[in-house]
Design an enzyme around this catalytic site. Structure first.
Site, PDB file in Angstrom:
ATOM      1  N   GLY A  77      30.341  68.378  62.697  1.00 18.05           N
ATOM      2  CA  GLY A  77      30.908  68.059  61.391  1.00 18.05           C
ATOM      3  C   GLY A  77      29.938  67.384  60.446  1.00 18.05           C
ATOM      4  N   CYS A  82      53.071  92.859  58.193  1.00 21.96           N
ATOM      5  CA  CYS A  82      52.094  93.722  57.524  1.00 21.96           C
ATOM      6  C   CYS A  82      52.722  95.089  57.267  1.00 21.96           C
ATOM      7  CB  CYS A  82      50.857  93.874  58.410  1.00 21.96           C
ATOM      8  SG  CYS A  82      49.720  95.168  57.883  1.00 21.96           S
ATOM      9  N   CYS A 113      50.699  97.779  59.723  1.00 21.79           N
ATOM     10  CA  CYS A 113      50.728  97.737  61.181  1.00 21.79           C
ATOM     11  C   CYS A 113      51.899  96.916  61.720  1.00 21.79           C
ATOM     12  CB  CYS A 113      49.407  97.200  61.740  1.00 21.79           C
ATOM     13  SG  CYS A 113      49.227  95.426  61.548  1.00 21.79           S
ATOM     14  N   CYS A 130      47.527  93.244  56.367  1.00 24.15           N
ATOM     15  CA  CYS A 130      46.636  92.333  57.082  1.00 24.15           C
ATOM     16  C   CYS A 130      45.350  92.147  56.293  1.00 24.15           C
ATOM     17  CB  CYS A 130      46.227  92.932  58.422  1.00 24.15           C
ATOM     18  SG  CYS A 130      47.480  92.895  59.669  1.00 24.15           S
ATOM     19  N   CYS A 173      44.168  95.106  61.981  1.00 20.20           N
ATOM     20  CA  CYS A 173      45.161  96.070  61.516  1.00 20.20           C
ATOM     21  C   CYS A 173      44.891  97.452  62.131  1.00 20.20           C
ATOM     22  CB  CYS A 173      45.107  96.143  59.991  1.00 20.20           C
ATOM     23  SG  CYS A 173      46.603  96.771  59.227  1.00 20.20           S
TER      24      CYS A 173
END
Lengths: 258, 305
Positions: free
Chosen positions: B44, B253, B256, B278, B284
Site C-alpha cells: 500500500g 447480463c 450470458c 457483462c 461473458c
C-alpha cells in the site's frame, strides 16, 4: 484550578538571522487562565505564539506542557507524530483569517467533525449530532450544517473555526487576532461568545491581539511586547489601569475613546 | 529475466535490432523491479520510481506498461483489458505492443494468462496463485483532492493521519444520503496504509481482499509504484452506520445471463433501447460458450451469423 501550571515557557527566543523575533520570554500559564499578548505590529507577538504552538521552531529556550496524564513534556523533544496529535486533540488554534483554519471546500458539519474523525470516530450519526450541537453553541443555525464556509459571512466563519477547534474539548487554545477583520458589532458578539465558552469549558487560552479592548474583555493576565521583548506583565486590569512602562502608558493612552 | 535477451536475441536481432526485450533497457527494468520489490515489502505504500517516456501518451497506461515490461519474461502469457474488455483500443494496442517488443504469447482468457494488465476492472473469474495483475493508475494519491500539498500528504501517510479520508465520505453522505463514491474507493491495506485502488469500480474492491494473485500498481505520470502481495488484507473505508457496499444491478447480463457481475449499459437505438451486458468480455464469452444465455443473447453457435 489546579495547583500546577499547564504550560511553562522559559527564556524563549527566536531570531531571524540577525534580526530578533522575540527574545528571552519567560512565563507560566495555568489551567483555565486566559493570557493576552498585546503590542504593536512587528513587536514579536505572532512569532511568540507560533513558537509556543510548535508552528515555528524557537532558536533558544524551552517550552514544556503538562499532558493529560500529568506528565511534563518538552514540546521540542516530542516526536512530530505526538506533536501533531497534541495539536488536534488537546490544543486549538484560531487563525485571524478563518480561511487558514477551515477547509473551505467541505461543509460546516465536516469541518467540525474532522477532528473527531481524526481521533477515530467512525459513526456518521454521532459525528453529525456533535457537529449540530457545536454549531448551536457558536450560534450557527442547524440548517447551515451542509453549507460550505464559502457561503458564510466573516463572523460566521470565525465562529465555525472556533467550533471546529473546541469539538475535541481541548485544554489550551491559541488565538491569533481572533476578532481582526470583523466589524465592531460582530466583534462584540464574538467576544461575548468566546468569553462564555472560555468560562464554561475552563479553557486556558493565549490570545494575541493589538486591540486592548479584546484583551480587557477576555483575559485575566496580559503581557505587553515591544521589539521582541516582554516589557510589562501582570493582571489585565492592573496593566491597563496603572501602566508602568512608558511604552504601555503610550499604548493605553492612544486608545480612542468615543 | 535477463536471459530473455539471450534466448530470443538471434531471432529478435533480425527484425527488431533496436529494441531490447520488452522495450525497456535492462538497467531501467532493474530500477523498476527494485521499486516493485520495495512496494511488495510495504503493501500500500507508494514507492517513487524514475518513470520513463513510453511510446504512448500519459493516461494511456504508461505506468502499467512499465511495470509489465519489468516483470514479463519470454514464457509469460499476457492478457490486457480496458474497462473489462479485451477488444477496446487501449487493450488491443498494448497487447500488440508487447507481442512486438517481447514476442510473448497473448490471450484473452483470464485463466490462461500469467500477467493481466488492466485499466478499471478486475476479472470476474477469481485469480489464481502465480498470476500477476498490473493496474494502470492515473492518480495514486488518495488524499490528493483533499490535501493538494504532496509534502503534507506524505507526512499524513507516514504518521497514519487518515481522518481526512473520512471527511470525504462524510461529505458524500451529507450531500447524497449515502456514500456516493463508486470508483477509486479508498481502502486500508493491512491496517496501515490508505490506498487508492485506481479507478476500478468499488464493485471490485472485495476482490482485492486476500486475493491469491500479486497485484501491482503503476502510475507513469505520477512516477509511483505500489503493490498488494497475495493474501493481503484490503478493507474499504466506511462508517459504522453507513457500511461499505458494492453496486448491485438487479438484473442479469442480457447476453450470458450472469448475475452478481459488473454490467455495462449499451445503448441500442435512439428511442431509449438499451441492454446491460457483462463488462468482463472474457467472462461473458466463456459463459456463452458453456451454453448460458440471457434475454438478448443467442446461444453459442448462432451468434456467428
Amino acid at each position: 484550578m489546579s495547583d500546577e501550571p499547564l504550560l511553562r515557557v522559559s527564556a524563549l527566543s527566536k531570531y531571524y538571522g540577525a534580526r530578533t523575533g522575540c527574545e528571552d520570554v519567560t512565563f507560566e500559564l495555568w489551567p483555565g487562565e486566559v493570557l493576552a499578548v498585546v503590542g504593536e505590529s512587528g513587536s514579536g507577538k505572532t512569532t511568540l505564539l507560533n513558537c509556543l504552538s510548535t508552528r515555528l521552531t524557537p532558536s533558544a529556550g524551552c517550552v514544556s506542557y503538562r499532558m493529560r496524564d500529568g506528565e511534563w513534556r518538552d514540546l521540542y523533544r516530542m516526536s512530530e507524530a505526538e506533536r501533531r496529535l497534541l495539536m488536534r486533540t488537546d490544543w486549538g488554534f484560531v487563525h485571524q483569517n478563518p480561511a487558514d483554519g477551515l477547509r473551505m471546500t467541505v461543509s460546516a458539519g465536516a469541518n467540525v467533525g474532522e477532528r473527531l474523525m481524526a481521533v477515530g470516530e467512525r459513526h456518521y450519526g454521532r459525528i453529525r449530532d456533535t457537529a449540530t450541537e457545536w454549531l448551536g453553541r457558536v450560534e450557527i443555525g442547524a440548517d447551515r450544517i451542509d453549507d460550505q464556509p464559502r457561503a458564510f459571512s466573516g463572523g460566521m466563519r470565525q465562529r465555525l473555526q472556533i467550533a471546529r477547534n473546541l469539538v475535541t474539548a481541548p485544554r489550551l487554545v491559541f488565538m491569533d487576532e481572533p476578532t481582526g477583520g470583523l466589524d465592531v458589532s460582530v466583534q462584540a458578539r464574538l467576544l461575548d461568545l468566546l468569553r462564555g465558552l472560555v468560562n464554561d469549558l475552563g479553557l486556558a487560552a493565549i490570545v494575541v491581539t493589538h486591540d486592548l479592548a479584546v484583551a480587557r474583555l477576555l483575559s485575566r493576565r496580559m503581557m505587553v511586547m515591544k521589539d521582541g521583548h516582554v516589557i510589562e506583565a501582570g493582571l489585565t486590569d492592573r496593566v491597563l489601569d496603572d501602566p508602568r512602562a512608558p511604552y504601555t502608558q503610550l499604548l493605553v493612552s492612544s486608545v480612542l475613546a468615543v | 529475466m535477463t536471459e530473455a535477451t539471450g534466448t530470443r536475441s538471434s531471432e529478435a536481432a533480425r527484425s527488431l535490432a533496436t529494441y531490447n526485450f520488452a522495450y525497456l533497457d535492462e538497467q531501467t527494468k532493474r530500477m523498476i523491479r527494485r521499486a516493485i520489490l520495495k512496494a511488495i515489502a510495504i503493501p500500500g505504500y507508494q514507492v517513487p520510481f524514475a518513470s520513463r517516456e513510453m511510446p504512448m501518451p500519459y493516461g494511456w497506461g504508461t505506468g502499467g506498461v512499465q511495470v509489465t515490461a519489468a516483470v514479463i519474461g519470454p514464457d509469460d502469457v499476457l492478457k490486457v483489458i480496458d474497462q473489462g474488455a479485451d477488444d477496446t483500443t487501449n487493450a488491443v494496442s498494448i497487447r500488440a505492443f508487447f507481442k512486438k517488443v517481447a514476442r510473448v504469447a497473448v490471450t484473452t482468457r483470464t485463466a490462461e494468462a500469467t500477467i493481466i494488465q488492466t485499466r478499471h476492472r478486475i476479472p470476474e473469474q477469481p485469480l489464481a496463485d502465480g498470476q500477476i495483475l498490473v493496474y494502470q493508475v492515473p492518480i495514486p494519491e488518495p488524499l490528493r483532492f483533499l490535501e493538494p500539498r504532496e509534502t503534507e500528504t506524505r507526512k499524513m501517510h507516514a504518521l497514519e493521519e487518515y481522518g481526512l479520508m473520512h471527511v470525504k465520505l462524510y461529505e458524500d453522505i451529507a450531500r447524497n444520503g449515502r456514500i456516493a463514491t463508486t470508483y477509486a474507493y479508498p481502502v486500508k491495506v493491512e491496517g496501515r496504509y490508505v490506498m487508492d485502488p485506481s479507478p476500478t469500480p468499488k464493485f471490485d474492491n472485495p476482490k482485492m481482499h486476500r486475493s491469491r494473485a500479486l497485484q501491482l500498481f503503476g502510475a507513469g505520470r505520477e512516477k509511483r509504484i505500489y503493490a498488494l502481495p497475495p493474501f493481503t488484507e484490503v478493507v474499504s473505508l466506511d462508517f459504522e452506520d453507513h457500511p461499505f457496499e458494492i453496486q448491485s444491478f438487479g438484473r442479469p447480463c442480457a447476453l450470458c445471463g450472469a448475475e452478481g457481475v459488473y454490467l455495462d449499459e449499451v445503448i441500442l437505438d435512439d428511442r431509449g433501447g438499451r441492454m446491460f451486458v457483462c463488462s468482463d468480455t472474457d467472462h461473458c464469452e466463456t459463459r456463452r460458450a458453456d451454453g448460458h444465455h440471457g434475454e438478448l443473447g443467442a446461444p453459442a453457435g448462432e451468434a456467428a451469423e
